[in-house]
Design an enzyme around this catalytic site. Sequence first.
Site, mmCIF file in Angstrom:
data_model
loop_
_atom_site.group_PDB
_atom_site.id
_atom_site.type_symbol
_atom_site.label_atom_id
_atom_site.label_comp_id
_atom_site.label_asym_id
_atom_site.label_seq_id
_atom_site.Cartn_x
_atom_site.Cartn_y
_atom_site.Cartn_z
ATOM 1 N N ARG A 180 1.006 -1.047 0.227
ATOM 2 C CA ARG A 180 0.001 -0.224 -0.139
ATOM 3 C C ARG A 180 1.229 0.887 0.286
ATOM 4 O O ARG A 180 1.540 1.370 0.719
ATOM 5 C CB ARG A 180 -1.041 -0.293 1.317
ATOM 6 N N ARG A 210 1.299 0.796 10.208
ATOM 7 C CA ARG A 210 1.351 1.054 8.751
ATOM 8 C C ARG A 210 2.265 0.560 7.322
ATOM 9 O O ARG A 210 2.833 2.225 7.496
ATOM 10 C CB ARG A 210 0.591 2.406 8.566
#
Length: 424
Positions: free
Chosen positions: A261, A276
């Site tokens: 991502r 993250r």
Amino acid sequence: MHDLKEIRQQPERFRRGVEKKGGSGADVERLVALDTRRREVLIRVEALRAERNRSSEAIAASRRQGQSVDEAMQAAARGLGEQIRQVEAELAEVEPEIDRILRALPNIPNDDVPEGDESQNREVRRWGEPAVFDEPAKPHWEIGVELGIVDFERAGKVSGPRFAFLRADGARLERALIDFMLDLHTRKHGYTEIWPPLLVNADSAFGTGQLPKFGQDMFQTTDGYYLIPTAEVPVTNLHSGEILSAADLPLRYCAYTPCFRSEAGAAGRDTRGLIRNHQFNKVELVKFTTEEDSYSELESLRRDAESVLEALGLPYRTVVVATGEMTFSNARQYDLEVWFPAQNMYREISSCSNFEAFQARRANIRYRSEAGDVRHVHTLNGSALAVGRTFAAILENYQQRDGSVMVPKALRAYLGGQDRIARG
RNA sequence: GGAGGGAUGUCUGAGCGGUUGAAAGAGCCGCACUCGAAAUGCGGUAGGCGGGCACAAACUCGCCUCGUGGGUUCGAAUCCCACUCCCUCCGCCA
């Protein structure tokens, strides 16, 4: 993607639903107007085509009887062709616009979903007791670095921010978690393991709803592939364009993959640690089922994901995600949130969703019912679990005063019986 | 990278300018035979869009679809062009 006929019949329901999901109600109204125009033009063009077909048929019939071809008949048919071309040009103005709006319209939430932003998420389950620590709990990035099993600095050198090296028992723990989760779902929960491609084409990214609106969240290759942001994309598209047999449903798949991502728009959030990262591992569950069964399948999917946390002894809670925080494609979403003692809060570790027929329409996935009619399947998926976050949760929840980390019992067999990770 | 072959309905597989939206077989559904099943026989069975019908279903009429997009033609699964994907052989390669 929605069924235009359903929007035509219940425009108000769709307008409200789309707005709850943060979409534009005006788009729905525009869609209804364009649809009306399209059908008007379609009626005209179809009448002309029917006429042309009849005259072609007449020419064919007279040829068959050996008669010479009537020049006047042919000229008339040619004129029809010209008229058809003109009316088709009107269609070509309307249809791409309908398509463009329809493809960018979010799914609408199921009736039972709380309205509002994140603060309106409704807790439906809470499991496990957060451990009490004598001293403030350390964050997982400190624990991991001190144990020498996680290395962010060198990852920064080699790749950049939001990457990590795992080393020694860290790398083994990651691998053990993946194996443990896959075994649980394939042996106990009845899923079939899939090892999918990690690069997909634009059609697949459209099918699950990443495109056209969220292309910037994915990494793209120079020749038009996308690195998968989740196994949901290749596994859901596994059956794109197919008509499945009702007897084969539900289909339950389980896939471990790395996920990529770009985290565009997340600048400054969770910059430290494993929460993250641009690349992380995830075990994903994907189901294909009928509209009758999809909500009961969502409950069992959620239970399958929760059972991983329970087996690992990690305290968590489950929430129904409110309309404002839901993703583009889903109709109902449960988030599983695991306890992070250092942050003193529950954080998302799994997201389980029912997409109803929204993805199935985009990817054209259907089944033939027992009655013989063809309908779109309902698709579902859920993380079970995000491995990097599970890794982090284990470090934080199982940390000991001496700086070591206990290995959850369920995982020890996967680490050759090892019950503790200590500085090596 | 070079050479060649192919893409047709749920599946396998014919068709290669005009009753072909598509033969045949398999599968599935219904019926018959049977105590029941198997086997056998008979019949049915593509998808999408739109109109008619007060919604829906059923029914009915029409349009579109034989990998995708464009072209030729009164008419294209069938001819032409481009693209995508698959297969075989050669080369290279983990």
